[in-house]
Design a protein around this motif. Structure first.
Motif, mmCIF file in Angstrom:
data_model
loop_
_atom_site.group_PDB
_atom_site.id
_atom_site.type_symbol
_atom_site.label_atom_id
_atom_site.label_comp_id
_atom_site.label_asym_id
_atom_site.label_seq_id
_atom_site.Cartn_x
_atom_site.Cartn_y
_atom_site.Cartn_z
ATOM 1 N N ARG A 24 -1.078 -6.890 -5.896
ATOM 2 C CA ARG A 24 0.150 -6.898 -6.692
ATOM 3 C C ARG A 24 0.984 -8.086 -6.233
ATOM 4 O O ARG A 24 1.590 -8.058 -5.158
ATOM 5 C CB ARG A 24 0.917 -5.587 -6.521
ATOM 6 N N PHE A 25 0.988 -9.154 -7.055
ATOM 7 C CA PHE A 25 1.697 -10.377 -6.716
ATOM 8 C C PHE A 25 3.188 -10.195 -6.974
ATOM 9 O O PHE A 25 3.585 -9.674 -8.023
ATOM 10 C CB PHE A 25 1.155 -11.548 -7.531
ATOM 11 N N LEU A 26 4.007 -10.631 -6.022
ATOM 12 C CA LEU A 26 5.454 -10.527 -6.161
ATOM 13 C C LEU A 26 5.977 -11.685 -7.001
ATOM 14 O O LEU A 26 5.508 -12.816 -6.873
ATOM 15 C CB LEU A 26 6.120 -10.526 -4.785
ATOM 16 N N LYS A 27 6.960 -11.420 -7.836
ATOM 17 C CA LYS A 27 7.516 -12.453 -8.713
ATOM 18 C C LYS A 27 8.517 -13.340 -7.986
ATOM 19 O O LYS A 27 8.686 -14.497 -8.336
ATOM 20 C CB LYS A 27 8.185 -11.806 -9.923
ATOM 21 N N THR A 28 9.182 -12.796 -6.987
ATOM 22 C CA THR A 28 10.272 -13.519 -6.337
ATOM 23 C C THR A 28 9.870 -14.241 -5.048
ATOM 24 O O THR A 28 10.642 -15.030 -4.523
ATOM 25 C CB THR A 28 11.422 -12.548 -5.999
ATOM 26 N N LYS A 29 8.671 -13.973 -4.542
ATOM 27 C CA LYS A 29 8.210 -14.584 -3.300
ATOM 28 C C LYS A 29 6.741 -14.950 -3.432
ATOM 29 O O LYS A 29 6.016 -14.322 -4.202
ATOM 30 C CB LYS A 29 8.353 -13.598 -2.127
ATOM 31 N N GLU A 33 4.145 -14.030 -2.166
ATOM 32 C CA GLU A 33 3.476 -12.977 -1.410
ATOM 33 C C GLU A 33 2.758 -12.032 -2.359
ATOM 34 O O GLU A 33 3.069 -11.962 -3.546
ATOM 35 C CB GLU A 33 4.487 -12.177 -0.580
ATOM 36 N N CYS A 34 1.815 -11.300 -1.782
ATOM 37 C CA CYS A 34 1.059 -10.325 -2.549
ATOM 38 C C CYS A 34 0.920 -9.056 -1.719
ATOM 39 O O CYS A 34 0.609 -9.119 -0.528
ATOM 40 C CB CYS A 34 -0.328 -10.890 -2.864
ATOM 41 N N LYS A 35 1.160 -7.926 -2.334
ATOM 42 C CA LYS A 35 0.926 -6.639 -1.678
ATOM 43 C C LYS A 35 -0.506 -6.237 -2.001
ATOM 44 O O LYS A 35 -0.851 -6.032 -3.165
ATOM 45 C CB LYS A 35 1.911 -5.595 -2.160
ATOM 46 N N THR A 37 -1.390 -0.544 2.611
ATOM 47 C CA THR A 37 -0.930 -1.710 1.860
ATOM 48 C C THR A 37 -0.327 -2.710 2.839
ATOM 49 O O THR A 37 0.470 -2.349 3.694
ATOM 50 C CB THR A 37 0.106 -1.309 0.795
ATOM 51 N N THR A 72 1.370 -6.773 3.098
ATOM 52 C CA THR A 72 1.939 -7.916 2.383
ATOM 53 C C THR A 72 1.404 -9.196 3.002
ATOM 54 O O THR A 72 1.542 -9.416 4.211
ATOM 55 C CB THR A 72 3.479 -7.890 2.447
#
Length: 101
Positions: free
Chosen positions: A6-11, A13-15, A58, A60
């Motif tokens: 799950r890719f983060l939109k604001t950073k 990073e990916c969970k 999970t 990050t």
């Protein structure tokens, strides 16, 4: 076994959720995720058992890298992820699972 990203939109990073199904665990007492992202620490990242008997955790991770990892069951048995993005040979005559972000 499965990997969910799950890719983060604001950073950048990916969970990433690492999951072992009950069939792969064979009544394990403990399962740890061990990889280059945690310094190959055999105690750092423990998977938790859910109601269905599956284990997951999970983590990050920074996007734009490949991460080598394996699962360690009961401190003795090393297992690769069947759904890894690819596998990389090791100096120990085995292979690591790799997740590509």
């Amino acid at each position: 076994m499965s990997l969910t990203k799950r890719f983060l939109k604001t950073k950048p990073e990916c969970k990433v959720t690492f999951k072992l199904d009950e069939e792969a665990c064979h009544d394990a007492k403990s399962i740890h995720l061990v990889g280059d992202f945690n310094g190959w620490d055999k105690e750092d990242t423990q998977l938790k058992k859910n109601k269905t008997g599956d284990y997951s955790v999970t983590v990050t991770l920074e996007v734009g890298k490949d991460y080598h990892f394996r699962y360690l069951i009961d401190g003795k048995k090393w297992v690769n992820d069947w759904e890894a993005d690819y596998y990389a040979p090791t100096e120990f005559n085995s292979e690591n699972s790799v997740v590509r972000l």
